[in-house]
Motif scaffolding. Structure first.
Motif, mmCIF file in Angstrom:
data_model
loop_
_atom_site.group_PDB
_atom_site.id
_atom_site.type_symbol
_atom_site.label_atom_id
_atom_site.label_comp_id
_atom_site.label_asym_id
_atom_site.label_seq_id
_atom_site.Cartn_x
_atom_site.Cartn_y
_atom_site.Cartn_z
ATOM 1 N N LEU A 165 0.766 -15.130 4.568
ATOM 2 C CA LEU A 165 0.493 -14.901 3.153
ATOM 3 C C LEU A 165 -0.832 -14.185 2.962
ATOM 4 N N ARG A 166 -1.873 -14.670 3.630
ATOM 5 C CA ARG A 166 -3.192 -14.034 3.514
ATOM 6 C C ARG A 166 -3.132 -12.579 3.966
ATOM 7 N N ASP A 167 -2.465 -12.332 5.087
ATOM 8 C CA ASP A 167 -2.386 -10.967 5.591
ATOM 9 C C ASP A 167 -1.576 -10.074 4.658
ATOM 10 N N ALA A 168 -0.520 -10.622 4.053
ATOM 11 C CA ALA A 168 0.281 -9.843 3.113
ATOM 12 C C ALA A 168 -0.548 -9.421 1.907
ATOM 13 N N ILE A 169 -1.383 -10.335 1.439
ATOM 14 C CA ILE A 169 -2.201 -10.028 0.268
ATOM 15 C C ILE A 169 -3.353 -9.102 0.631
ATOM 16 N N MET A 170 -4.115 -9.471 1.639
ATOM 17 C CA MET A 170 -5.324 -8.704 1.952
ATOM 18 C C MET A 170 -5.020 -7.409 2.711
ATOM 19 N N GLY A 171 -4.000 -7.439 3.554
ATOM 20 C CA GLY A 171 -3.709 -6.276 4.380
ATOM 21 C C GLY A 171 -2.685 -5.328 3.807
ATOM 22 N N THR A 172 -1.987 -5.761 2.753
ATOM 23 C CA THR A 172 -0.973 -4.898 2.137
ATOM 24 C C THR A 172 -1.246 -4.692 0.652
ATOM 25 N N LEU A 173 -1.209 -5.761 -0.135
ATOM 26 C CA LEU A 173 -1.312 -5.599 -1.587
ATOM 27 C C LEU A 173 -2.697 -5.156 -2.023
ATOM 28 N N MET A 174 -3.742 -5.706 -1.434
ATOM 29 C CA MET A 174 -5.091 -5.319 -1.828
ATOM 30 C C MET A 174 -5.508 -3.964 -1.269
ATOM 31 N N GLU A 175 -4.664 -3.365 -0.427
ATOM 32 C CA GLU A 175 -4.913 -2.012 0.061
ATOM 33 C C GLU A 175 -4.368 -0.950 -0.893
ATOM 34 N N LEU A 176 -3.625 -1.372 -1.916
ATOM 35 C CA LEU A 176 -3.085 -0.429 -2.891
ATOM 36 C C LEU A 176 -4.199 0.073 -3.811
ATOM 37 N N PRO A 177 -4.013 1.219 -4.481
ATOM 38 C CA PRO A 177 -5.042 1.728 -5.394
ATOM 39 C C PRO A 177 -5.417 0.687 -6.446
ATOM 40 N N ARG A 194 -8.366 -6.102 -10.787
ATOM 41 C CA ARG A 194 -8.733 -7.394 -11.367
ATOM 42 C C ARG A 194 -8.665 -8.508 -10.339
ATOM 43 N N GLU A 195 -7.567 -8.540 -9.578
ATOM 44 C CA GLU A 195 -7.437 -9.617 -8.599
ATOM 45 C C GLU A 195 -8.473 -9.486 -7.490
ATOM 46 N N TRP A 196 -8.833 -8.286 -7.119
ATOM 47 C CA TRP A 196 -9.864 -8.061 -6.103
ATOM 48 C C TRP A 196 -11.183 -8.689 -6.517
ATOM 49 N N GLU A 197 -11.487 -8.644 -7.796
ATOM 50 C CA GLU A 197 -12.762 -9.159 -8.289
ATOM 51 C C GLU A 197 -12.694 -10.600 -8.773
#
Length: 259
Positions: A165-177, A194-197
């Motif tokens: 789950l962590r890798d999916a969020i940080m390595g995939t979704l948070m890599e999007l513009p 927003r979620e990044w911050e």
């Protein structure tokens, strides 16, 4: 890009109708219902739905596929092979008529949908990244992987692991513009920026905020409470660490603070 949403009053699960404009091809993302308002929207906008794209197999995201097929019998229902297997193992009808796997794409007029592998909450979970040839901001439908202010749990049927789950969020979704709009499987929309911050889990993963060290009891067993964050339903989601050093994300209601 047109995105119409219908939300189940009990499960707070979202079903989406997506199209590039009036009078063109369209698709649904998930079908947890109620789908009636989206059927009405498709007719009002003159849309021609051709597909239902399922993020995962849980009942609150697939329960009204049949109603969509009653209205449009030729709809193609797509989900990952792993999620179809989990659906069948749960004794539910195998809704998906076609497989849709990470890296594959489908086009709907000016829109392109690419499947992203985002396991954790379930083993075959897909997020669906939608790009608009007209140049509008992209959108991603994250199922039960990432929500506004929260993240998915990893104790639901068919789950894999906290690390996934962590890798999916940080390595995939948070890599999007940063401007990418997030349409989650439950509750309100948000953006990558927003979620990044502001997402408490992501802030700790980024090293901006410290991990907690409070003793607790989770699922009846001793653990350490790393973070008690918000959840989409107004409750809480807990990141806990077991004595062997492994981590889980569980409902906050399953955690008792102190030992």
């Amino acid at each position: 890009m047109i995105v119409e949403r219908s939300t189940h009053p009990q499960f707070i699960s979202n079903t989406y109708l997506v199209a590039d404009g009036r009078g063109g091809p369209a698709f649904f993302v998930d079908a947890g219902g109620p789908v009636g308002p989206l059927i009405d929207a498709a007719e009002r906008l003159g849309l021609e739905p051709t597909h239902v794209l399922l993020t995962h197999h849980h009942w609150d995201h697939v329960s009204e596929v049949g109603k969509l097929l009653e209205r449009w019998p030729a709809l193609e229902v797509l989900m990952s092979v792993r999620e179809r297997e989990l659906l069948e193992a749960a004794g539910e009808p195998p809704f998906a008529s076609y497989a849709f796997e990470a890296g594959e794409t489908r086009s709907f007029g000016e829109l392109t949908v690419r499947a992203l592998r985002t396991p954790g909450h379930t083993g075959g979970m897909l997020s669906l990244l939608v790009s608009d040839a007209a140049g509008g901001p992209g959108a991603v439908f994250t199922g039960d992987t990432l929500f506004k202010d929260s993240v998915g749990g990893v104790k639901a049927p068919g789950h894999t692991s906290y690390s996934d789950l962590r890798d999916a969020i940080m390595g995939t979704l948070m890599e999007l513009p940063p401007e990418t709009v997030i349409h989650p499987g439950h509750a309100d929309d948000t953006t990558v920026a927003r979620e990044w911050e502001q997402n408490a889990f992501i802030r700790v993963w980024r090293g901006l905020d410290a991990e907690g060290e409070e003793p607790c009891t989770a699922l009846g067993e001793p653990a350490t409470l790393i973070l008690l964050g918000a959840d989409y339903d107004g409750g809480t989601k807990a990141w806990i660490r077991w004595p062997d050093g492994s981590d889980d994300i569980v409902p906050g209601s399953k955690v008792e603070r102190g030992r």
